[in-house]
Design an enzyme around this catalytic site. Structure first.
Site, PDB file in Angstrom:
ATOM      1  N   ARG A  62       0.852  -1.182   0.000  1.00 22.44           N
ATOM      2  CA  ARG A  62       0.000   0.000   0.000  1.00 22.44           C
ATOM      3  C   ARG A  62       0.898   1.245   0.000  1.00 22.44           C
ATOM      4  O   ARG A  62       1.785   1.373   0.841  1.00 22.44           O
ATOM      5  CB  ARG A  62      -0.879  -0.005   1.253  1.00 22.44           C
ATOM      6  CG  ARG A  62      -2.172   0.733   1.101  1.00 22.44           C
ATOM      7  CD  ARG A  62      -3.016   0.554   2.351  1.00 22.44           C
ATOM      8  NE  ARG A  62      -3.594  -0.798   2.421  1.00 22.44           N
ATOM      9  CZ  ARG A  62      -4.784  -1.100   1.908  1.00 22.44           C
ATOM     10  NH1 ARG A  62      -5.507  -0.176   1.308  1.00 22.44           N
ATOM     11  NH2 ARG A  62      -5.248  -2.312   2.002  1.00 22.44           N
ATOM     12  N   THR A 120      -0.948   7.582  -1.075  1.00 21.04           N
ATOM     13  CA  THR A 120      -2.256   7.486  -1.728  1.00 21.04           C
ATOM     14  C   THR A 120      -3.154   6.409  -1.133  1.00 21.04           C
ATOM     15  O   THR A 120      -4.341   6.362  -1.435  1.00 21.04           O
ATOM     16  CB  THR A 120      -2.080   7.135  -3.209  1.00 21.04           C
ATOM     17  OG1 THR A 120      -1.461   5.847  -3.269  1.00 21.04           O
ATOM     18  CG2 THR A 120      -1.211   8.152  -3.925  1.00 21.04           C
ATOM     19  N   ASP A 139      -5.117 -12.037  10.040  1.00 18.15           N
ATOM     20  CA  ASP A 139      -4.089 -11.783   9.031  1.00 18.15           C
ATOM     21  C   ASP A 139      -3.353 -13.083   8.735  1.00 18.15           C
ATOM     22  O   ASP A 139      -2.588 -13.579   9.568  1.00 18.15           O
ATOM     23  CB  ASP A 139      -3.110 -10.714   9.536  1.00 18.15           C
ATOM     24  CG  ASP A 139      -2.107 -10.330   8.454  1.00 18.15           C
ATOM     25  OD1 ASP A 139      -1.577 -11.243   7.772  1.00 18.15           O
ATOM     26  OD2 ASP A 139      -1.856  -9.129   8.280  1.00 18.15           O
ATOM     27  N   ASP A 141       0.555 -13.096   8.978  1.00 17.65           N
ATOM     28  CA  ASP A 141       1.024 -13.034  10.364  1.00 17.65           C
ATOM     29  C   ASP A 141       0.880 -14.387  11.045  1.00 17.65           C
ATOM     30  O   ASP A 141       1.784 -14.858  11.730  1.00 17.65           O
ATOM     31  CB  ASP A 141       0.201 -12.014  11.170  1.00 17.65           C
ATOM     32  CG  ASP A 141       0.744 -10.605  10.976  1.00 17.65           C
ATOM     33  OD1 ASP A 141       1.796 -10.473  10.319  1.00 17.65           O
ATOM     34  OD2 ASP A 141       0.101  -9.660  11.462  1.00 17.65           O
TER      35      ASP A 141
END
Lengths: 500, 218
Positions: free
Chosen positions: B112, B116, B210, B213
């Protein structure tokens, strides 16, 4: 236990010709009468051949018994010695025994009832515990020997031919008749050298107890014998005649067993579609491609192993559709949402038929990391093709309500080994519906036999062939036949383990 | 495999058997330890890969069998490769290798962008001849589909045909499926479970947390 309906085959006596492989199972079975009513399987250990060997102490019973075991060379022969069936002594009697003043040689010093119950239980094919008696302690020990699956049982002891109930269970009764002087000489050697007695005590025991009892109780049982062996082991002629006779009886028994197996599963109304508890791996691009690699004679061994493992993975996934104990469970996820899931409460145990079933091992471990694994060694007699149980090692507690037994064999050819393996599990009180038989290649005739005797056993098959060449079978587009080489020869384990 | 359902066009859902739901109940549980999480995820991943392989065409082949029989079988065409989205997607590589030993595997790293908040391509390493291959795109979770769609864009720019892309994931949200279908209708999505929705933080509900993870760290 199926032994109650064993009658239909009792009358058959025709001997079948020895055969090198399983092919005789595919030939006509017209000369064999099909079991009449409820189909059942009578394993060889349900009708073991029982030999009684009696004679005076020191007469050579044990040597004769050992000779019989050696000559018969049967996969599972059990020697039941009366020595382990002495009644336990109380403290006072034990002291007498230590002082060589206790009479061990009367019929009453043995637990005849326990001996009878033990033999009866073995004759019914049940798993049976045998006590272990210690001459050092003059008492039964806490140890027990477990016996299961015996083909031949030899009952050996001075009073082997004493109790009528035991006599009724025996197929042949021998009396070893050796001169009492010779007996005494042997007994002294044994007592002093191996049982830690002194000369005086041993002689006193002979004169006060052994000899009078021998004359009074043991000698008369000679009348119950079918065969009296003078001179014991030295009597080569008598022994070889007797062994020939027993061998003949045993081969008759094994041909009845074979005929019985062949006669199973001839039910013509059998329709694969309507067989409950049967799952076939669907034919997809992948399975078709994997079959092609596994069948191809040019496939490298490393590829064969890799793709067989994959095939096993698919079969094991399919087998899990037979699990039954799923309980609803609410699971909290990391983000604290609730998922309404299921907890699998079936406990799965794997039982491999050595060694063909061992090919599944890799995939079993990948699916159930901590699974308990049992083993059965069942081999076909190289002459007759008769399956024989050689070894079993099964985990404890197989009968808990939520246990499921996955039974693995990479090929079902005649079905005989699978039937025998299932019978072993049933004898260990596993329920038919808790068994999931997993196999890669199966013939229709083998499957029929299994389903005929054990309709509630679940079966998963990778590829099933057909008895007749029929078009449009949804499960056998390729029209494999039972008689095709791939389906009638055990080749998977040889390729997998590289022994071929 | 037992028949997988095509729940929407080009969306294939593994059969929701009791034992599969049992596996998901283990990996979704926040109490599940990493060892079990990895083991049972791998089992589901293998099922996804098997299902993916099942979608591939094969060619008819004449097989000379043991014992001399000739069999009209099938041959795998073998033109596949895996592309994993770093890092969670890499957890699926082992399952892929369990079913296709020497498969080529490309990697794509998408993160990411801090400014933005949109996914941005940081790194790609793909087999040279990827345009000739069927591609198994590996990413365990399909939430919004942002990174996976960017990965598809990369694949298309390298000449892969859209209908040769199979996106394998363990869990999908309806929103992600919808987004994919609107933009890349010919990509086949193969998933083990379709969940209820996304929450305001764009996490799958109920989801499993997640995945990266849990597979790599916790």
């Amino acid at each position: 236990m199926p032994q109650e309906s064993s009658s239909p085959l009792k009358s058959k006596s025709s001997r079948i010709a020895p055969d090198q492989n399983d092919s005789s199972f595919f030939e006509s079975t017209d000369n064999v009468s099909a079991p009449a009513d409820k189909p059942s399987y009578i394993p060889p250990w349900t009708e073991p051949y029982i030999i009684g060997v009696a004679g005076n102490s020191g007469s050579g019973k044990t040597s004769v018994s050992q000779k019989i075991i050696q000559e018969l060379n049967q996969p599972w022969t059990v020697l039941l010695s009366f020595d382990n069936f002495y009644n336990p002594l109380n403290a006072e009697e034990r002291q007498q025994a230590f002082d060589c003043k206790f009479d061990f040689d009367t019929p009453e010093s043995f637990d005849m009832n326990l001996m009878y119950e033990t033999v009866k239980s073995l004759k019914q094919g049940k798993k049976t515990e045998i006590p272990v008696y210690s001459f050092k302690l003059h008492n039964r020990t806490s140890k027990k020997t477990t016996i299961y699956g015996a083909n031949v049982i030899i009952i050996e002891g001075i009073y082997a031919l004493h109790d009528q109930r035991l006599l009724d269970l025996m197929d042949i009764k021998l009396y070893v008749d050796t001169d009492l002087d010779v007996c005494l000489a042997r007994r002294l050697t044994r007592d002093i050298l191996y049982r830690g007695r002194d000369l005086e005590g041993a002689v006193r025991q002979w004169e006060t107890f052994v000899k009078p009892n021998a004359v009074k109780f043991v000698l008369p049982t000679m009348n119950n014998a079918d065969l009296v062996l003078p001179k014991g082991l030295e009597n080569d002629t008598a022994i070889s005649l007797m062994i020939q006779h027993i061998q003949k009886q045993l081969s008759h028994k094994s041909s009845m067993h074979l005929n019985h197996l062949k006669a199973l599963g001839r039910d013509l109304s059998f329709d694969i579609k309507n067989v409950p508890n049967l799952k076939l791996l669907p034919l997809t691009n992948q399975t078709r491609g994997i079959h092609s690699i596994l069948f191809d004679q040019n496939t490298e061994r490393s590829d064969f192993i890799f793709y067989f493992d994959r095939m096993c993975g698919l079969i094991i996934e399919k087998a899990q559709e037979f699990l039954t104990h799923f309980d609803p469970v609410d699971v909290t996820t990391q983000a604290n949402y609730t998922y309404k899931g299921l907890k699998v409460n079936d406990e799965v145990i794997a039982v491999n038929i050595i060694r063909s079933g061992d090919c599944f091992m890799n995939s079993i471990k990948k699916t159930f990391p901590e699974i308990l694994i049992g083993k059965l060694l069942i081999q076909s007699d190289s002459m007759t093709g008769e399956p024989q149980l050689h070894y079993d090692s099964l985990p404890p507690n197989m009968t808990k309500y939520n246990k499921k037994i996955l039974l693995f064999d990479s090929q079902i050819i005649s079905g005989a080994a699978s039937i025998m393996a299932i019978q072993v599990l049933l004898d260990h009180r596993v329920k038919e519906e808790d068994i999931i038989l997993c196999t890669y290649l199966s013939t229709e005739v083998g499957l029929r036999r299994i389903k005929h005797v054990f309709p509630s056993v679940n079966v998963v098959i990778g590829k099933l062939s057909s008895m007749e060449d029929k078009a449009d079978l949804w499960y056998n587009e390729e029209r494999f036949k039972d008689s095709d080489w791939l389906f009638r020869n055990r080749f998977i384990d040889g390729l997998y383990f590289g022994t071929r | 495999m037992s028949s997988s359902q095509e729940v929407h066009k080009n969306v294939i859902l593994l059969p929701q058997t009791n034992q599969l739901i049992g596996l998901y109940s283990i990996i979704r549980d926040q109490e599940t330890k990493r060892g079990d999480f990895v083991f049972y995820s791998d089992r589901i991943i293998r099922l996804l890969v098997e299902e993916g392989l099942n979608q591939l065409p094969v060619e008819t082949a004449t097989i000379n069998c043991h014992g001399g029989q000739v069999y009209q079988g099938a041959k795998f065409l073998g033109k596949i490769c895996g592309v994993s989205i770093v890092r969670a997607g890499e957890s699926m590589e082992m399952g892929l290798r369990d079913c296709c030993r020497s498969v080529r595997i490309g990697k794509i790293l998408i993160q990411r962008d801090e400014e933005t908040a949109l996914p941005k391509l940081f790194y790609e390493k793909l087999p040279e001849d990827i345009s000739d291959r069927y591609v198994f795109l590996l990413d365990p979770m399909l939430a919004t589909g942002g990174s996976a769609m960017m990965a598809v864009e990369v694949l298309l720019s390298r000449g892969v045909q859209m209908n040769r892309i199979f996106f394998l994931n363990l869990l999908a949200a309806p929103e992600g499926i919808k987004a994919f279908q609107e933009k890349y209708p010919e990509v086949k999505i193969i998933t083990g479970g379709i969940d209820e929705k996304l929450d305001e933080d764009k996490y799958i509900v109920p989801g499993l947390g997640d995945f990266g993870d849990r597979y790599y760290c916790i």
